[in-house]
Design an enzyme around this catalytic site. Sequence first.
Site, PDB file in Angstrom:
ATOM      1  N   GLU A   1       0.838  -1.204   0.000  1.00  0.00           N
ATOM      2  CA  GLU A   1       0.000   0.000   0.000  1.00  0.00           C
ATOM      3  C   GLU A   1       0.878   1.261   0.000  1.00  0.00           C
ATOM      4  OE1 GLU A   1      -2.678   1.563  -0.191  1.00  0.00           O
ATOM      5  OE2 GLU A   1      -4.404   0.494   0.593  1.00  0.00           O
ATOM      6  N   ASP A   2       0.333   2.348  -0.481  1.00  0.00           N
ATOM      7  CA  ASP A   2       1.068   3.623  -0.406  1.00  0.00           C
ATOM      8  C   ASP A   2       0.927   4.258   0.975  1.00  0.00           C
ATOM      9  OD1 ASP A   2      -1.649   4.219  -0.740  1.00  0.00           O
ATOM     10  OD2 ASP A   2      -1.327   5.774  -2.250  1.00  0.00           O
TER      11      ASP A   2
ATOM     12  N   ASP B   1      -4.510   5.642   6.017  1.00  0.00           N
ATOM     13  CA  ASP B   1      -4.986   6.876   6.647  1.00  0.00           C
ATOM     14  C   ASP B   1      -6.112   6.503   7.624  1.00  0.00           C
ATOM     15  OD1 ASP B   1      -5.573   9.526   7.163  1.00  0.00           O
ATOM     16  OD2 ASP B   1      -6.490   9.934   5.227  1.00  0.00           O
TER      17      ASP B   1
ATOM     18  N   PHE C   1      -1.704  16.320   3.989  1.00  0.00           N
ATOM     19  CA  PHE C   1      -1.936  15.685   2.701  1.00  0.00           C
ATOM     20  C   PHE C   1      -0.589  15.570   1.984  1.00  0.00           C
ATOM     21  CE2 PHE C   1      -3.098  15.442  -1.775  1.00  0.00           C
ATOM     22  CZ  PHE C   1      -3.921  14.338  -1.710  1.00  0.00           C
TER      23      PHE C   1
ATOM     24  N   ARG D   1       2.606  12.382  -8.819  1.00  0.00           N
ATOM     25  CA  ARG D   1       3.021  11.026  -8.459  1.00  0.00           C
ATOM     26  C   ARG D   1       4.496  10.813  -8.774  1.00  0.00           C
ATOM     27  NH1 ARG D   1      -1.629   7.951  -7.509  1.00  0.00           N
ATOM     28  NH2 ARG D   1      -3.450   8.493  -8.749  1.00  0.00           N
TER      29      ARG D   1
HETATM   30  P1  5GP Z   1      -7.791   5.290   3.916  1.00  0.00           P
HETATM   31  O1  5GP Z   1      -8.868   4.404   3.399  1.00  0.00           O
HETATM   32  O2  5GP Z   1      -6.812   4.569   4.819  1.00  0.00           O
HETATM   33  O3  5GP Z   1      -8.356   6.520   4.560  1.00  0.00           O
HETATM   34  O4  5GP Z   1      -7.018   5.858   2.689  1.00  0.00           O
HETATM   35  C1  5GP Z   1      -6.197   5.106   1.901  1.00  0.00           C
HETATM   36  C2  5GP Z   1      -6.023   5.740   0.560  1.00  0.00           C
HETATM   37  O5  5GP Z   1      -6.321   7.146   0.578  1.00  0.00           O
HETATM   38  C3  5GP Z   1      -4.580   5.645   0.144  1.00  0.00           C
HETATM   39  O6  5GP Z   1      -4.314   4.447  -0.524  1.00  0.00           O
HETATM   40  C4  5GP Z   1      -4.393   6.879  -0.720  1.00  0.00           C
HETATM   41  O7  5GP Z   1      -4.763   6.581  -2.026  1.00  0.00           O
HETATM   42  C5  5GP Z   1      -5.380   7.899  -0.134  1.00  0.00           C
HETATM   43  N1  5GP Z   1      -4.720   8.841   0.786  1.00  0.00           N
HETATM   44  C6  5GP Z   1      -4.835   8.914   2.132  1.00  0.00           C
HETATM   45  N2  5GP Z   1      -4.091   9.907   2.655  1.00  0.00           N
HETATM   46  C7  5GP Z   1      -3.470  10.474   1.587  1.00  0.00           C
HETATM   47  C8  5GP Z   1      -2.535  11.556   1.465  1.00  0.00           C
HETATM   48  O8  5GP Z   1      -2.091  12.217   2.411  1.00  0.00           O
HETATM   49  N3  5GP Z   1      -2.114  11.832   0.192  1.00  0.00           N
HETATM   50  C9  5GP Z   1      -2.543  11.148  -0.903  1.00  0.00           C
HETATM   51  N4  5GP Z   1      -2.067  11.518  -2.086  1.00  0.00           N
HETATM   52  N5  5GP Z   1      -3.425  10.131  -0.803  1.00  0.00           N
HETATM   53  C10 5GP Z   1      -3.871   9.794   0.419  1.00  0.00           C
END
Ligand code: 5GP
Length: 178
Positions: A97-98, A101, A150, A163
Amino acid sequence: MAGEIRVLISEQQIAKRLDELAEVIGRDYKNRKLHCIGVLKGSFIFMADLVRRLPMDVSCDFLTISSYGDLTKSSGVVKLLTDLTVPIEGKDVLVVEDIVDTGLTLDYLLGNLKTRNPASLRVATLLHKPTNKKIEVPIHYCGFTVPDRFVVGYGLDNRQLQRNLPYIGWVPGDGDNE
Ligand code: 5GP
């Protein structure tokens, strides 16, 4: 614009941390094959740099998840846009995963993958933003914990751009809490 981005984690810091992660993963999966699943689009650079450091036999597949659309805040709605190309039954699977959050995306994904009966299922994430956690998710390998900002670059986008930055940066005033 790239000029408005501040560096949070440099290219050198990322490379050093990936060396460390690959060493640990290499030890954990010694003499085993590892099936890496990259979560697109954000993980594509992390996945490419991580798998090239792994010493064991590695196979790769990808799926595409959408949870944010073009916004900087989680919608909480997770959609599987494109699925895996091969079955994972009986395989040692590492989800790459990247960023985690809220945890909603990963929770959905792990629930989905578990029904396909992998031999094991672990998670490697480049970044973890624990402040926004909405649900507990297992993270076995984590690159960096980041503050509630962010972040962009190294695969992560800002409205589909940035990206390609080689570092992790943040955009002042754009979805951060400072
Ligand atoms: P979650 O479901 O855990 O809230 O979010 C996961 C996805 O939200 C990540 O795979 C990513 O694509 C996006 N995301 C969450 N925080 C960030 C951030 O700070 N920057 C970016 N570019 N994407 C984020």
